[in-house]
Scaffold this motif. Structure first.
Motif, PDB file in Angstrom:
ATOM      1  N   UNK A   1      27.366  71.399  14.618  1.00  0.00           N
ATOM      2  CA  UNK A   1      26.863  70.016  14.658  1.00  0.00           C
ATOM      3  C   UNK A   1      25.788  69.808  13.604  1.00  0.00           C
ATOM      4  N   UNK A   2      24.893  70.788  13.491  1.00  0.00           N
ATOM      5  CA  UNK A   2      23.811  70.700  12.498  1.00  0.00           C
ATOM      6  C   UNK A   2      24.377  70.676  11.087  1.00  0.00           C
ATOM      7  N   UNK A   3      25.355  71.534  10.804  1.00  0.00           N
ATOM      8  CA  UNK A   3      25.917  71.590   9.463  1.00  0.00           C
ATOM      9  C   UNK A   3      26.656  70.302   9.116  1.00  0.00           C
ATOM     10  N   UNK A   4      27.400  69.751  10.060  1.00  0.00           N
ATOM     11  CA  UNK A   4      28.094  68.479   9.819  1.00  0.00           C
ATOM     12  C   UNK A   4      27.086  67.389   9.479  1.00  0.00           C
ATOM     13  N   UNK A   5      25.961  67.371  10.183  1.00  0.00           N
ATOM     14  CA  UNK A   5      24.935  66.354   9.926  1.00  0.00           C
ATOM     15  C   UNK A   5      24.238  66.581   8.586  1.00  0.00           C
ATOM     16  N   UNK A   6      23.811  67.810   8.328  1.00  0.00           N
ATOM     17  CA  UNK A   6      23.021  68.099   7.120  1.00  0.00           C
ATOM     18  C   UNK A   6      23.838  67.917   5.846  1.00  0.00           C
ATOM     19  N   UNK A   7      25.126  68.189   5.902  1.00  0.00           N
ATOM     20  CA  UNK A   7      25.971  68.076   4.713  1.00  0.00           C
ATOM     21  C   UNK A   7      26.706  66.739   4.641  1.00  0.00           C
ATOM     22  N   UNK A   8      26.372  65.836   5.581  1.00  0.00           N
ATOM     23  CA  UNK A   8      26.987  64.487   5.617  1.00  0.00           C
ATOM     24  C   UNK A   8      28.512  64.579   5.678  1.00  0.00           C
ATOM     25  N   UNK A   9      28.991  65.492   6.511  1.00  0.00           N
ATOM     26  CA  UNK A   9      30.420  65.657   6.694  1.00  0.00           C
ATOM     27  C   UNK A   9      30.891  64.895   7.941  1.00  0.00           C
ATOM     28  N   UNK A  10      32.183  64.790   8.082  1.00  0.00           N
ATOM     29  CA  UNK A  10      32.776  64.284   9.320  1.00  0.00           C
ATOM     30  C   UNK A  10      33.342  65.472  10.090  1.00  0.00           C
ATOM     31  N   UNK A  11      33.397  65.319  11.420  1.00  0.00           N
ATOM     32  CA  UNK A  11      33.961  66.387  12.225  1.00  0.00           C
ATOM     33  C   UNK A  11      35.407  66.664  11.822  1.00  0.00           C
ATOM     34  N   UNK A  12      36.095  65.644  11.393  1.00  0.00           N
ATOM     35  CA  UNK A  12      37.487  65.833  10.971  1.00  0.00           C
ATOM     36  C   UNK A  12      37.571  66.723   9.729  1.00  0.00           C
ATOM     37  N   UNK A  13      36.542  66.665   8.849  1.00  0.00           N
ATOM     38  CA  UNK A  13      36.523  67.534   7.665  1.00  0.00           C
ATOM     39  C   UNK A  13      36.449  69.000   8.090  1.00  0.00           C
ATOM     40  N   UNK A  14      35.532  69.279   9.025  1.00  0.00           N
ATOM     41  CA  UNK A  14      35.377  70.654   9.503  1.00  0.00           C
ATOM     42  C   UNK A  14      36.625  71.111  10.243  1.00  0.00           C
ATOM     43  N   UNK A  15      37.170  70.237  11.094  1.00  0.00           N
ATOM     44  CA  UNK A  15      38.357  70.602  11.869  1.00  0.00           C
ATOM     45  C   UNK A  15      39.540  70.923  10.968  1.00  0.00           C
ATOM     46  N   UNK A  16      39.733  70.127   9.932  1.00  0.00           N
ATOM     47  CA  UNK A  16      40.869  70.362   9.037  1.00  0.00           C
ATOM     48  C   UNK A  16      40.722  71.677   8.279  1.00  0.00           C
ATOM     49  N   UNK A  17      39.488  72.148   8.111  1.00  0.00           N
ATOM     50  CA  UNK A  17      39.260  73.396   7.386  1.00  0.00           C
ATOM     51  C   UNK A  17      39.527  74.632   8.237  1.00  0.00           C
ATOM     52  N   UNK A  18      39.338  74.536   9.558  1.00  0.00           N
ATOM     53  CA  UNK A  18      39.385  75.750  10.378  1.00  0.00           C
ATOM     54  C   UNK A  18      40.387  75.713  11.534  1.00  0.00           C
ATOM     55  N   UNK A  19      40.830  74.525  11.952  1.00  0.00           N
ATOM     56  CA  UNK A  19      41.567  74.468  13.217  1.00  0.00           C
ATOM     57  C   UNK A  19      42.931  75.137  13.136  1.00  0.00           C
ATOM     58  N   UNK A  20      43.641  75.018  12.017  1.00  0.00           N
ATOM     59  CA  UNK A  20      44.979  75.616  11.925  1.00  0.00           C
ATOM     60  C   UNK A  20      44.926  77.144  11.968  1.00  0.00           C
TER      61      UNK A  20
END
Length: 486
Positions: free
Chosen positions: A401-420
């Motif tokens: 949560x902290x990284x998504x906020x600090x890097x101005x990312x969306x949760x969908x960006x993080x999910x697409x990188x790791x979920x598969x």
């Protein structure tokens, strides 16, 4: 290659040597560890591992974080590290003296008086560990990763020979401590004999203050993180005894070996280069997504795959004396599949100049883990380790949560990188477990191990290729292109 290699090229070269250091070094270390463990009892292993954990913590405190402060410093003159080294050495000598005097009372509190002599011996090497940490920092700053890799491989081999010789002659816990002390001494001699820096007689107090401002907060967060991660050792020793701690220590060794391969190989290089792109938020965000995707694709399946094979690996490698370690290591490896992605967040926060944020995350983890272990009174070792693993897992959503906020990312960006890749790893593990439960009594052990491995690999790549083939090709191409440049 040009005379002025690009930042990416230098980063990939550093990553290559860091990987070589960790892959070759860890493989040698694991092989020697397996051989030595066959001649050491679980309680002896527990005492030796506790002593090494304690002295490592002392060295961490005595360093004051100034090693990484030197790496981070924009401009470094020849005499800048001098006073920092003198202060850290003095602190290490004082802390070592205090612990040597208090070793017996501490051992009595832990209900393990036999621990005291091992603790006193290991503590003698605390100042040498400080000497090593300074030279390692300056080697990393100078991007001398090749020299660090060669040092590691040589030290592991030579110390392993010493440890194995002692184990074969019945030295028990002293064989492990002999291996530890040999590696420490050889590492110090290697680094200082080939050093590009020597202390001078003109230390600058102003530089020390600047280094301390960065380093103290860093060592504080590392010390708190150390407490969160290793408090379990002392809980197990006091509640379940030295033999249980030995089983846990062996399990942690397996988990830490994989962590070393995935996490340290990246983060050892990351801090040197991330700070140079920290002023470009978009580039930093892209780099973060790339890094977590690489860790999820090539790290998480390794942890889950080893977890699926843990009963077979313990049986083949360690023998009947260590049976039971497979049930202890399994929850640690499952959580390690998440932590191999999460751990890189610390390097990014430091590069962004936010050690306070990282400190807050580590304090939260420490409170969760320590309070949880104190409150939950488990009846046996396996339940204690499962509780500890679940407590560690609770911190992951907070960190992301902290990284998504600090890097101005969306949760969908993080999910697409790791979920598969994470989803494919989890499903492959579940299928392997179902097959093991069905066939354990019907199929010979060695054949079952091959079958479990084949099923895990087939399910993982089958799911990944059907859901995220482009992502896999992109990550594989990124790594291979970097290696080809070398």
């Amino acid at each position: 290659m040009s005379q002025n290699p690009t930042l990416r090229s230098r980063a990939m070269r550093g990553l290559f040597w860091s990987l070589l250091q960790n892959v070759v070094g860890r493989l040698m270390s694991v092989l020697l560890f397996i051989l030595i463990a066959r001649f050491v009892t679980p309680d002896e292993f527990g005492f030796a591992s506790t002593a090494i954990v304690v002295v490592s913590f002392l060295a961490l405190i005595a360093d004051f974080g100034m090693g990484d402060a030197l790496v981070q410093r924009p401009q470094l003159r020849a005499g800048d590290p001098d006073l920092a080294l003198y202060v850290s050495l003095a602190g290490s000598v004082i802390l070592a003296g205090l612990l040597i005097a208090a070793a017996l009372p501490i051992a009595r509190i832990m209900k393990a008086e036999a621990l005291a002599p091992y603790l006193q011996y290991a503590t003698l090497f605390c100042p040498i560990l400080v000497l090593i940490s300074f030279q390692e920092a300056l080697y990393r700053r100078a991007e001398l990763f090749r020299a660090l890799a060669l040092r590691t491989v040589f030290g592991i081999f030579a110390s392993g020979v010493v440890g194995l010789t002692l184990a074969l002659n019945g030295w028990g816990a002293w064989a492990l401590l002999g291996q530890f002390s040999t590696q420490v001494v050889l590492s110090a001699l290697w680094l200082w004999s080939r050093s590009t820096w020597r202390p001078s007689r003109a230390p600058d107090p102003a530089v020390l203050r600047q280094l301390l401002r960065f380093g103290v907060s860093l060592v504080l967060l590392r010390a708190i993180d150390f407490v969160a991660m290793r408090s379990i050792d002392f809980v197990i020793l006091s509640r379940h005894g030295a033999a249980s701690l030995g089983l846990f220590a062996v399990s942690m060794r397996i988990d830490q070996t994989l962590t070393q391969l995935v996490q340290v190989s990246v983060s050892a290089v990351a801090l040197s280069f991330l700070s140079r792109i920290a002023s470009d938020p978009q580039r930093l965000a892209r780099s973060f997504l790339r890094t977590v995707s690489l860790c999820a694709t090539f790290g998480t399946p390794v942890f889950l795959g080893v977890a699926a094979l843990s009963p077979d690996l313990v049986r083949l490698a360690l023998g009947s004396r260590w049976m039971g370690a497979d049930e202890i290591v399994r929850p640690l490896l499952i959580v390690g599949g998440v932590q191999c992605i999460q751990f890189i967040c610390g390097s990014y926060l430091i590069a962004m100049g936010r050690p306070g944020t990282l400190l807050g995350l580590i304090v939260a983890k420490t409170l969760i883990v320590v309070l949880g272990l104190v409150i939950v009174k488990n009846s046996d070792l396996q339940e204690t380790v499962i509780t500890y693993s679940l407590l560690l897992l609770c911190e992951a959503p907070i960190t992301f949560s902290v990284m998504v906020h600090r890097l101005s990312l969306r949760w969908s960006d993080l999910a697409s990188a790791i979920i598969a890749p994470c989803g494919a790893s989890i499903l492959a593990f579940v299928v392997a477990e179902i097959v093991r439960a069905e066939l354990t009594a019907k199929v010979p052990a060695n054949l079952l191990m091959v079958l479990i491995f084949t099923i895990f690999v087939t399910v993982f790549f089958g799911i990944l290729f059907s859901c995220a083939l482009r992502q896999f090709k992109d990550n594989a191409g990124f790594v291979l292109s970097g290696l080809r440049r070398q």
